[in-house]
Write a protein that holds these residues in place. Structure first.
Motif, mmCIF file in Angstrom:
data_model
loop_
_atom_site.group_PDB
_atom_site.id
_atom_site.type_symbol
_atom_site.label_atom_id
_atom_site.label_comp_id
_atom_site.label_asym_id
_atom_site.label_seq_id
_atom_site.Cartn_x
_atom_site.Cartn_y
_atom_site.Cartn_z
ATOM 1 N N LYS A 252 0.837 -1.185 0.000
ATOM 2 C CA LYS A 252 0.000 0.000 0.000
ATOM 3 C C LYS A 252 0.880 1.245 0.000
ATOM 4 N N ARG A 253 0.553 2.162 -0.879
ATOM 5 C CA ARG A 253 1.362 3.375 -0.989
ATOM 6 C C ARG A 253 1.178 4.240 0.251
ATOM 7 N N LEU A 254 2.294 4.636 0.840
ATOM 8 C CA LEU A 254 2.252 5.444 2.051
ATOM 9 C C LEU A 254 2.114 6.914 1.704
ATOM 10 N N GLY A 255 1.302 7.620 2.479
ATOM 11 C CA GLY A 255 1.160 9.058 2.316
ATOM 12 C C GLY A 255 2.205 9.804 3.121
ATOM 13 N N VAL A 256 2.213 11.112 2.971
ATOM 14 C CA VAL A 256 3.204 11.947 3.667
ATOM 15 C C VAL A 256 3.036 11.829 5.170
ATOM 16 N N ARG A 257 1.797 11.842 5.640
ATOM 17 C CA ARG A 257 1.554 11.760 7.078
ATOM 18 C C ARG A 257 2.005 10.421 7.647
ATOM 19 N N GLU A 258 1.760 9.342 6.911
ATOM 20 C CA GLU A 258 2.160 8.026 7.391
ATOM 21 C C GLU A 258 3.677 7.903 7.458
ATOM 22 N N VAL A 259 4.364 8.419 6.447
ATOM 23 C CA VAL A 259 5.823 8.370 6.447
ATOM 24 C C VAL A 259 6.383 9.219 7.588
ATOM 25 N N SER A 260 5.813 10.398 7.786
ATOM 26 C CA SER A 260 6.264 11.276 8.875
ATOM 27 C C SER A 260 6.066 10.590 10.218
ATOM 28 N N TRP A 261 4.942 9.901 10.381
ATOM 29 C CA TRP A 261 4.651 9.213 11.633
ATOM 30 C C TRP A 261 5.653 8.082 11.877
ATOM 31 N N LEU A 262 5.975 7.316 10.847
ATOM 32 C CA LEU A 262 6.921 6.215 10.997
ATOM 33 C C LEU A 262 8.321 6.730 11.326
ATOM 34 N N PHE A 263 8.697 7.857 10.750
ATOM 35 C CA PHE A 263 10.041 8.392 10.963
ATOM 36 C C PHE A 263 10.199 9.037 12.335
ATOM 37 N N THR A 264 9.128 9.593 12.883
ATOM 38 C CA THR A 264 9.239 10.327 14.149
ATOM 39 C C THR A 264 8.817 9.509 15.360
ATOM 40 N N LEU A 265 8.118 8.410 15.165
ATOM 41 C CA LEU A 265 7.628 7.618 16.285
ATOM 42 C C LEU A 265 8.784 6.917 16.990
ATOM 43 N N ASP A 266 8.639 6.787 18.315
ATOM 44 C CA ASP A 266 9.641 6.070 19.106
ATOM 45 C C ASP A 266 9.723 4.625 18.615
ATOM 46 N N PRO A 267 10.920 4.111 18.314
ATOM 47 C CA PRO A 267 11.043 2.732 17.804
ATOM 48 C C PRO A 267 10.392 1.691 18.702
ATOM 49 N N ASP A 268 10.341 1.940 20.019
ATOM 50 C CA ASP A 268 9.739 0.983 20.941
ATOM 51 C C ASP A 268 8.226 0.887 20.760
ATOM 52 N N ARG A 269 7.627 1.877 20.110
ATOM 53 C CA ARG A 269 6.177 1.887 19.923
ATOM 54 C C ARG A 269 5.757 1.357 18.547
ATOM 55 N N LEU A 270 6.712 0.957 17.741
ATOM 56 C CA LEU A 270 6.398 0.435 16.418
ATOM 57 C C LEU A 270 5.881 -0.991 16.518
ATOM 58 N N THR A 271 4.806 -1.275 15.807
ATOM 59 C CA THR A 271 4.302 -2.641 15.720
ATOM 60 C C THR A 271 5.153 -3.418 14.715
ATOM 61 N N PRO A 272 5.072 -4.757 14.708
ATOM 62 C CA PRO A 272 5.849 -5.526 13.717
ATOM 63 C C PRO A 272 5.544 -5.110 12.279
ATOM 64 N N GLU A 273 4.283 -4.821 11.966
ATOM 65 C CA GLU A 273 3.934 -4.411 10.614
ATOM 66 C C GLU A 273 4.512 -3.042 10.288
ATOM 67 N N MET A 274 4.466 -2.113 11.249
ATOM 68 C CA MET A 274 5.044 -0.783 11.041
ATOM 69 C C MET A 274 6.549 -0.877 10.866
ATOM 70 N N THR A 275 7.191 -1.749 11.636
ATOM 71 C CA THR A 275 8.637 -1.944 11.513
ATOM 72 C C THR A 275 8.999 -2.491 10.132
ATOM 73 N N ARG A 276 8.200 -3.443 9.650
ATOM 74 C CA ARG A 276 8.459 -4.020 8.328
ATOM 75 C C ARG A 276 8.348 -2.970 7.235
ATOM 76 N N ARG A 277 7.298 -2.154 7.288
ATOM 77 C CA ARG A 277 7.086 -1.141 6.254
ATOM 78 C C ARG A 277 8.143 -0.046 6.335
ATOM 79 N N LEU A 278 8.544 0.292 7.564
ATOM 80 C CA LEU A 278 9.600 1.287 7.720
ATOM 81 C C LEU A 278 10.914 0.779 7.148
ATOM 82 N N ARG A 279 11.202 -0.498 7.366
ATOM 83 C CA ARG A 279 12.439 -1.078 6.833
ATOM 84 C C ARG A 279 12.435 -1.080 5.306
#
Length: 218
Positions: free
Chosen positions: A85-112
């Motif tokens: 799924k194509r990520l929007g600007v807000r989603e990318v900003s959220w993934l980049f600024t969120l504390d790594p400890d709060r990332l879910t496995p799916e969020m971590t995969r997409r961020l990687r």
């Protein structure tokens, strides 16, 4: 009808195009266990990133129990690999600024995936995390750390990060005050918001005296 008459036998039933095809191995391994339920399989697939409905998993499991063999994704007519799924600007900003400890496995995969596909992704993510960590911790030596971060941003070679570094350098004193000071302007902003709300309720038709009375008595 003519096409069916020309066939020498019944066509082999194929799996309908489904996002579950890539999870077929996991599903069959779960079904091979002594005790299993469709609900358990569905929960496992959700943890692996499946975003479909429970009914789709149930139908797919029923199809496998009938003895059918799921073809590979590349061999299945009409089925293309699942696209991210194509990520929007807000989603990318959220993934980049969120504390790594709060990332879910799916969020971590997409961020990687996002960081690995972008040539400057690793460097950008590291700089953003340094900045957000600095703002979250609010250390007393924030000015020294912020100055170090600004210099790293200016030396990064990335135009967007350099622009952010220059804007921080321009407002250096104000940002340092916000980082190091224990005080907050939240109360002030709240009162300003309340004043504007009361003013808008009168549609701009009341004078200052009435506005003052409403603010004091509200």
């Amino acid at each position: 009808m003519t096409e069916w008459l020309r066939r020498e036998g019944f066509p082999i039933r194929q799996t309908p195009p489904s996002s579950l095809t890539r999870h077929a191995t996991l599903i069959r391994a779960s079904m091979a266990q002594r005790e299993w339920t469709v609900t358990q399989i569905y929960d496992t697939l959700v943890q692996q990133g499946y975003e479909g409905a429970f009914s789709g998993v149930s139908a797919y499991v029923t199809w496998l129990r009938e003895g059918h063999e799921p073809p590979a994704t590349a061999d299945q007519p009409g089925l293309t690999p699942v696209r991210e799924k194509r990520l929007g600007v807000r989603e990318v900003s959220w993934l980049f600024t969120l504390d790594p400890d709060r990332l879910t496995p799916e969020m971590t995969r997409r961020l990687r995936l996002l960081v690995d596909r972008w040539p400057q992704g690793q460097a950008t993510y590291a700089l953003i995390q340094q900045l957000t960590s600095l703002l979250r911790q609010a250390p007393t030596s924030g000015s020294a750390l912020l100055a170090s971060w600004i210099q790293a941003a200016l030396d990064s070679g990335m135009m967007e990060i350099q622009r952010l570094g220059r804007s921080f350098k321009k407002d250096f004193a104000a940002i340092c005050g916000a980082i190091e000071s224990p005080w907050s302007n939240g109360q002030t902003e709240g009162q300003v918001h309340r004043l504007k709300l009361i003013k808008r309720q009168m549609y701009g038709r009341a004078n200052l005296d009435l506005l003052k009375c409403r603010v004091l008595l509200a």
